[in-house]
Design a protein around this motif. Structure first.
Motif, PDB file in Angstrom:
ATOM      1  N   ALA A 115       8.695   4.096  -0.193  1.00  0.00           N
ATOM      2  CA  ALA A 115       7.306   3.642  -0.062  1.00  0.00           C
ATOM      3  C   ALA A 115       6.513   4.612   0.797  1.00  0.00           C
ATOM      4  O   ALA A 115       5.385   4.992   0.446  1.00  0.00           O
ATOM      5  N   GLU A 116       7.097   5.047   1.909  1.00  0.00           N
ATOM      6  CA  GLU A 116       6.416   5.994   2.791  1.00  0.00           C
ATOM      7  C   GLU A 116       6.200   7.338   2.097  1.00  0.00           C
ATOM      8  O   GLU A 116       5.125   7.939   2.210  1.00  0.00           O
ATOM      9  N   MET A 119       3.402   6.944  -0.552  1.00  0.00           N
ATOM     10  CA  MET A 119       2.049   6.768  -0.012  1.00  0.00           C
ATOM     11  C   MET A 119       1.613   7.929   0.869  1.00  0.00           C
ATOM     12  O   MET A 119       0.414   8.140   1.068  1.00  0.00           O
ATOM     13  N   THR A 122      -1.545   8.470   3.702  1.00  0.00           N
ATOM     14  CA  THR A 122      -2.655   7.586   3.374  1.00  0.00           C
ATOM     15  C   THR A 122      -2.941   6.631   4.535  1.00  0.00           C
ATOM     16  O   THR A 122      -2.023   6.064   5.121  1.00  0.00           O
ATOM     17  N   SER A 123      -4.207   6.448   4.844  1.00  0.00           N
ATOM     18  CA  SER A 123      -4.586   5.539   5.930  1.00  0.00           C
ATOM     19  C   SER A 123      -4.240   4.100   5.550  1.00  0.00           C
ATOM     20  O   SER A 123      -4.073   3.770   4.374  1.00  0.00           O
ATOM     21  N   GLU A 124      -4.164   3.257   6.556  1.00  0.00           N
ATOM     22  CA  GLU A 124      -3.862   1.848   6.334  1.00  0.00           C
ATOM     23  C   GLU A 124      -4.895   1.214   5.395  1.00  0.00           C
ATOM     24  O   GLU A 124      -4.556   0.422   4.513  1.00  0.00           O
ATOM     25  N   TRP A 126      -6.737   2.696   3.007  1.00  0.00           N
ATOM     26  CA  TRP A 126      -6.548   3.151   1.630  1.00  0.00           C
ATOM     27  C   TRP A 126      -5.252   2.592   1.022  1.00  0.00           C
ATOM     28  O   TRP A 126      -5.196   2.300  -0.168  1.00  0.00           O
ATOM     29  N   ARG A 127      -4.206   2.431   1.847  1.00  0.00           N
ATOM     30  CA  ARG A 127      -2.972   1.801   1.355  1.00  0.00           C
ATOM     31  C   ARG A 127      -3.267   0.382   0.892  1.00  0.00           C
ATOM     32  O   ARG A 127      -2.803  -0.046  -0.158  1.00  0.00           O
ATOM     33  N   GLU A 128      -4.053  -0.343   1.693  1.00  0.00           N
ATOM     34  CA  GLU A 128      -4.391  -1.718   1.332  1.00  0.00           C
ATOM     35  C   GLU A 128      -5.190  -1.759   0.031  1.00  0.00           C
ATOM     36  O   GLU A 128      -4.960  -2.609  -0.824  1.00  0.00           O
ATOM     37  N   ALA A 130      -5.101   0.516  -2.381  1.00  0.00           N
ATOM     38  CA  ALA A 130      -4.183   0.890  -3.465  1.00  0.00           C
ATOM     39  C   ALA A 130      -3.275  -0.277  -3.833  1.00  0.00           C
ATOM     40  O   ALA A 130      -3.098  -0.595  -5.019  1.00  0.00           O
ATOM     41  N   LEU A 131      -2.693  -0.929  -2.828  1.00  0.00           N
ATOM     42  CA  LEU A 131      -1.784  -2.043  -3.094  1.00  0.00           C
ATOM     43  C   LEU A 131      -2.499  -3.220  -3.743  1.00  0.00           C
ATOM     44  O   LEU A 131      -1.974  -3.825  -4.683  1.00  0.00           O
TER      45      LEU A 131
END
Length: 153
Positions: A115-116, A119, A122-124, A126-128, A130-131
């Protein structure tokens, strides 16, 4: 959606799916597992009293014969044992062994690493995004094809 954007979406999702599967297979191979076996073993390890093949199949969204074949492929690792179910000779309970439980943290580490790696930096935020986007897409596709398609994940 315009054709060029649709092609871009399709290409990106297809590539990601293939690349993720290969990367996951490589990480799991280092543990002596194939994709899908990680989820099966992890799920079994969450149940201290074990599960019957039927229960396991139900939790994985697969048919019992598929679960039986998957277990047969895993059996040589010594990660689980079978016990007869009292009062029903046709049923067996699958219990994770100490060796299987010892493998669970490595499975979870492999998942976290993948996962790391996927991703990246990627900032928190942008991760949110994307998810959330991927989860919504999964929900829409599940509505089209049904739940039984994702037997391995």
């Amino acid at each position: 959606m315009e054709a060029s954007e649709a092609m871009r979406v399709n290409r990106a999702l297809n590539k990601m799916s293939k690349l993720y599967r290969v990367a996951k297979a490589r990480k799991l191979a280092a543990l002596g597992l194939h994709p899908g076996q990680d989820v099966l073993l992890w799920l079994l390890a969450q149940e201290p009293g074990g599960m019957t093949v039927k229960e396991l199949a139900g939790r994985l969204g697969i048919e019992p014969p598929t679960a039986t074949r998957s277990l047969a492929r895993l059996e040589s690792g010594g990660w689980f044992r079978r016990e007869a179910v009292a009062g029903d000779r046709r049923q067996v309970r699958i219990l994770v062994t100490q060796a299987g439980h010892a493998l669970v943290p490595a499975i979870e580490r492999a998942w976290a690493e993948l996962a790391e790696e996927a991703m990246g930096e990627t900032s928190e935020e942008w991760r949110e995004i994307a998810l959330t986007t991927l989860e919504r897409a999964n929900d829409r596709l599940r509505g089209i094809v049904g739940d039984d398609v994702l037997a391995e994940e």
